[in-house]
Write an enzyme that holds these catalytic residues in place. Structure first.
Site, PDB file in Angstrom:
ATOM      1  N   ASP A  73      71.009  60.670 -17.550  1.00 15.39           N
ATOM      2  CA  ASP A  73      70.644  59.664 -18.541  1.00 15.39           C
ATOM      3  C   ASP A  73      69.883  58.573 -17.824  1.00 15.39           C
ATOM      4  O   ASP A  73      70.462  57.784 -17.076  1.00 15.39           O
ATOM      5  CB  ASP A  73      71.856  59.089 -19.284  1.00 15.39           C
ATOM      6  CG  ASP A  73      71.379  58.333 -20.525  1.00 15.39           C
ATOM      7  OD1 ASP A  73      70.326  57.657 -20.432  1.00 15.39           O
ATOM      8  OD2 ASP A  73      72.015  58.441 -21.587  1.00 15.39           O
ATOM      9  N   LEU A 170      54.106  61.129 -18.851  1.00 19.37           N
ATOM     10  CA  LEU A 170      53.364  61.409 -20.093  1.00 19.37           C
ATOM     11  C   LEU A 170      53.238  60.132 -20.900  1.00 19.37           C
ATOM     12  O   LEU A 170      54.247  59.456 -21.135  1.00 19.37           O
ATOM     13  CB  LEU A 170      54.114  62.438 -20.946  1.00 19.37           C
ATOM     14  CG  LEU A 170      53.940  63.929 -20.698  1.00 19.37           C
ATOM     15  CD1 LEU A 170      52.478  64.331 -20.781  1.00 19.37           C
ATOM     16  CD2 LEU A 170      54.504  64.352 -19.376  1.00 19.37           C
ATOM     17  N   TYR A 172      50.829  57.992 -24.216  1.00 17.11           N
ATOM     18  CA  TYR A 172      50.200  58.235 -25.517  1.00 17.11           C
ATOM     19  C   TYR A 172      49.229  57.103 -25.827  1.00 17.11           C
ATOM     20  O   TYR A 172      49.493  55.945 -25.477  1.00 17.11           O
ATOM     21  CB  TYR A 172      51.288  58.344 -26.601  1.00 17.11           C
ATOM     22  CG  TYR A 172      50.771  58.714 -27.968  1.00 17.11           C
ATOM     23  CD1 TYR A 172      49.876  59.772 -28.125  1.00 17.11           C
ATOM     24  CD2 TYR A 172      51.165  58.007 -29.095  1.00 17.11           C
ATOM     25  CE1 TYR A 172      49.395  60.104 -29.377  1.00 17.11           C
ATOM     26  CE2 TYR A 172      50.695  58.339 -30.350  1.00 17.11           C
ATOM     27  CZ  TYR A 172      49.797  59.385 -30.486  1.00 17.11           C
ATOM     28  OH  TYR A 172      49.319  59.707 -31.723  1.00 17.11           O
ATOM     29  N   TYR A 182      53.766  54.439 -34.893  1.00 18.34           N
ATOM     30  CA  TYR A 182      54.354  54.602 -33.555  1.00 18.34           C
ATOM     31  C   TYR A 182      54.956  53.247 -33.173  1.00 18.34           C
ATOM     32  O   TYR A 182      54.393  52.488 -32.391  1.00 18.34           O
ATOM     33  CB  TYR A 182      53.265  55.030 -32.569  1.00 18.34           C
ATOM     34  CG  TYR A 182      53.770  55.601 -31.255  1.00 18.34           C
ATOM     35  CD1 TYR A 182      54.279  56.892 -31.190  1.00 18.34           C
ATOM     36  CD2 TYR A 182      53.711  54.860 -30.071  1.00 18.34           C
ATOM     37  CE1 TYR A 182      54.705  57.430 -29.988  1.00 18.34           C
ATOM     38  CE2 TYR A 182      54.138  55.385 -28.868  1.00 18.34           C
ATOM     39  CZ  TYR A 182      54.637  56.674 -28.831  1.00 18.34           C
ATOM     40  OH  TYR A 182      55.058  57.208 -27.632  1.00 18.34           O
ATOM     41  N   LYS A 190      54.579  52.421 -23.740  1.00 16.21           N
ATOM     42  CA  LYS A 190      53.529  53.247 -23.132  1.00 16.21           C
ATOM     43  C   LYS A 190      52.519  52.379 -22.388  1.00 16.21           C
ATOM     44  O   LYS A 190      51.985  52.781 -21.353  1.00 16.21           O
ATOM     45  CB  LYS A 190      52.840  54.109 -24.194  1.00 16.21           C
ATOM     46  CG  LYS A 190      53.740  55.216 -24.766  1.00 16.21           C
ATOM     47  CD  LYS A 190      54.344  56.109 -23.691  1.00 16.21           C
ATOM     48  CE  LYS A 190      55.001  57.353 -24.261  1.00 16.21           C
ATOM     49  NZ  LYS A 190      55.750  58.106 -23.233  1.00 16.21           N
ATOM     50  N   GLY A 221      54.014  68.954 -31.715  1.00 16.11           N
ATOM     51  CA  GLY A 221      55.205  68.945 -32.581  1.00 16.11           C
ATOM     52  C   GLY A 221      56.493  69.201 -31.828  1.00 16.11           C
ATOM     53  O   GLY A 221      57.259  70.111 -32.159  1.00 16.11           O
TER      54      GLY A 221
HETATM   55  P1  NAD Z   1      60.681  66.318 -25.891  1.00 18.96           P
HETATM   56  O1  NAD Z   1      61.689  66.102 -26.959  1.00 18.96           O
HETATM   57  O2  NAD Z   1      60.446  67.701 -25.401  1.00 18.96           O
HETATM   58  O3  NAD Z   1      60.991  65.441 -24.607  1.00 18.96           O
HETATM   59  C1  NAD Z   1      61.653  64.204 -24.600  1.00 18.96           C
HETATM   60  C2  NAD Z   1      62.891  64.384 -23.752  1.00 18.96           C
HETATM   61  O4  NAD Z   1      63.432  63.130 -23.392  1.00 18.96           O
HETATM   62  C3  NAD Z   1      64.009  65.149 -24.470  1.00 18.96           C
HETATM   63  O5  NAD Z   1      64.344  66.288 -23.703  1.00 18.96           O
HETATM   64  C4  NAD Z   1      65.150  64.148 -24.489  1.00 18.96           C
HETATM   65  O6  NAD Z   1      66.381  64.778 -24.363  1.00 18.96           O
HETATM   66  C5  NAD Z   1      64.810  63.317 -23.273  1.00 18.96           C
HETATM   67  N1  NAD Z   1      65.450  62.002 -23.219  1.00 18.96           N
HETATM   68  C6  NAD Z   1      65.505  61.040 -24.173  1.00 18.96           C
HETATM   69  N2  NAD Z   1      66.184  59.969 -23.723  1.00 18.96           N
HETATM   70  C7  NAD Z   1      66.564  60.264 -22.448  1.00 18.96           C
HETATM   71  C8  NAD Z   1      67.315  59.564 -21.463  1.00 18.96           C
HETATM   72  N3  NAD Z   1      67.807  58.340 -21.695  1.00 18.96           N
HETATM   73  N4  NAD Z   1      67.518  60.152 -20.271  1.00 18.96           N
HETATM   74  C9  NAD Z   1      67.039  61.385 -20.021  1.00 18.96           C
HETATM   75  N5  NAD Z   1      66.325  62.103 -20.920  1.00 18.96           N
HETATM   76  C10 NAD Z   1      66.098  61.538 -22.115  1.00 18.96           C
HETATM   77  O7  NAD Z   1      59.345  65.668 -26.468  1.00 18.96           O
HETATM   78  P2  NAD Z   1      57.879  65.457 -25.868  1.00 18.96           P
HETATM   79  O8  NAD Z   1      57.069  65.001 -27.029  1.00 18.96           O
HETATM   80  O9  NAD Z   1      57.431  66.623 -25.101  1.00 18.96           O
HETATM   81  O10 NAD Z   1      58.055  64.213 -24.895  1.00 18.96           O
HETATM   82  C11 NAD Z   1      57.810  64.239 -23.515  1.00 18.96           C
HETATM   83  C12 NAD Z   1      56.905  63.070 -23.123  1.00 18.96           C
HETATM   84  O11 NAD Z   1      55.624  63.280 -23.710  1.00 18.96           O
HETATM   85  C13 NAD Z   1      57.382  61.709 -23.626  1.00 18.96           C
HETATM   86  O12 NAD Z   1      57.120  60.719 -22.647  1.00 18.96           O
HETATM   87  C14 NAD Z   1      56.490  61.480 -24.830  1.00 18.96           C
HETATM   88  O13 NAD Z   1      56.349  60.117 -25.166  1.00 18.96           O
HETATM   89  C15 NAD Z   1      55.207  62.079 -24.310  1.00 18.96           C
HETATM   90  N6  NAD Z   1      54.165  62.341 -25.317  1.00 18.96           N
HETATM   91  C16 NAD Z   1      54.415  63.137 -26.392  1.00 18.96           C
HETATM   92  C17 NAD Z   1      53.428  63.355 -27.334  1.00 18.96           C
HETATM   93  C18 NAD Z   1      53.679  64.245 -28.540  1.00 18.96           C
HETATM   94  O14 NAD Z   1      52.891  64.232 -29.491  1.00 18.96           O
HETATM   95  N7  NAD Z   1      54.731  65.034 -28.545  1.00 18.96           N
HETATM   96  C19 NAD Z   1      52.156  62.779 -27.170  1.00 18.96           C
HETATM   97  C20 NAD Z   1      51.915  61.975 -26.054  1.00 18.96           C
HETATM   98  C21 NAD Z   1      52.928  61.762 -25.130  1.00 18.96           C
END
Ligand code: NAD
Length: 286
Positions: A73, A170, A172, A182, A190, A221
């Site tokens: 965490d 990662l 956004y 958002y 971010k 998604g």
């Molecule tokens: P995802 O759900 O696969 O990944 C997010 C992960 O963060 C999850 O596995 C969740 O369990 C974990 N998490 C949340 N709080 C946590 C904590 N306190 N400690 C440890 N783990 C924790 O979704 P994703 O969209 O692939 O996200 C991954 C990254 O990509 C993020 O930084 C997100 O902001 C970024 N991102 C996503 C998008 C999109 O459209 N999906 C676009 C741009 C950037």
């Protein structure tokens, strides 16, 4: 010797973290992951039952192996930071050593050193609220889980990273252009993450010859994105308006991450790299 990667933020096979793990595994890296404590049980069970076997398949036909999964965490740095109610929570009490400092210590004990650190996690409890409606608590929680979590991970893993290694996160585009929806301080988080990428690139570069970059990814998604509520709309918007009118695949982000942490990118650090079919370059949707 093959490289070893620690990937924080993998809890299913839909997100960017999983795709990055696969791209790194395909390139020959050993994979270890950090999974959010409340999601650990279901992730491990699904993995064990073969639910992800199809998506574990690598281009050479073999299945991606994960050497070890650590509960994590990333909003807590040390055991002293964990509030009593979290400690007693059923989902947390079943695991141990999941604060950032403890995970880094466990990885050191189990593996010695790593080469690659991936931060693929974010959380904003008030993400569905506009910034004008966001509470201080919600805003700070978004920053803690989505921005400081990277500072903390790099802080604790840097001492066990081999010189020449690299980290990636990662981000956004909501950090630099207004994306209504958002909310909850996630756009602010971010922006902090991107600014920290530059400062940490300097500090980790000087201190440990480690590169720090971030990928500004287009909409996917994933589980996290679905919680925000308007991801399908963003995917459609991107498809209609981006220079490349095609679906954005998580693997495309995975491949860019693999490039950025590899020696092919040995002079790239402190950068925000867009992997979004070019959407960020548009000024007029047409
Ligand atoms: P995802 O759900 O696969 O990944 C997010 C992960 O963060 C999850 O596995 C969740 O369990 C974990 N998490 C949340 N709080 C946590 C904590 N306190 N400690 C440890 N783990 C924790 O979704 P994703 O969209 O692939 O996200 C991954 C990254 O990509 C993020 O930084 C997100 O902001 C970024 N991102 C996503 C998008 C999109 O459209 N999906 C676009 C741009 C950037």
């Amino acid at each position: 010797r093959g490289k070893r990667a620690f990937i924080a933020g993998v809890a299913d096979d839909n997100g960017y973290g999983w795709a990055i793990a696969k791209a790194l595994a395909a390139a020959g890296a050993e994979i270890i992951v950090g999974t959010w404590v409340p999601a650990l049980n279901i992730f491990e069970t699904s993995l064990r039952r073969g639910k992800f076997d199809e998506s574990r398949r690598l281009p050479n036909g073999s299945l991606m192996e994960i050497s070890k999964i650590y509960p994590l965490d990333a909003v807590y740095d040390t055991p002293e930071d964990v509030p009593e109610d979290v400690k007693k929570n059923k989902r947390y009490a079943g695991s141990s050593n999941w604060t950032v400092k403890e995970v880094a210590e466990s990885v050191k004990n189990d593996f010695g050193r790593i080469d690659i650190l991936v931060h693929s996690l974010a959380n904003g409890p008030e993400v569905t609220k506009s910034l004008l409606e966001t509470s201080r608590r919600g805003y700070l929680a978004a920053i803690s889980a989505s921005s400081y979590s990277f500072v903390s991970l790099l802080q604790h893993f840097l001492p066990i990273m081999n010189p020449g290694g690299a980290s990636i996160s990662l981000t956004y585009i909501a950090s630099e252009r207004t994306i209504p929806g958002y909310g909850g301080g996630m756009s602010s988080a971010k922006a902090a993450l991107e600014s920290d990428t530059r400062v940490l690139a300097f500090e980790a570069g000087r201190k440990g010859q480690i590169r720090v970059n971030t990928i500004s990814a287009g909409p996917l998604g994933s589980r996290a994105a679905k919680a925000i509520g308007f991801i399908e709309k963003m995917i459609d918007y991107s498809y209609s308006n981006a220079p490349l009118q095609k679906e954005l695949l998580a693997d495309e982000v995975g491949n860019t991450a693999a490039f950025l942490v590899s020696p092919l990118a040995s002079a790239v650090t402190g950068s925000v790299v867009y992997v979004d079919n070019g959407l960020n370059t548009m000024g007029l949707a047409i």
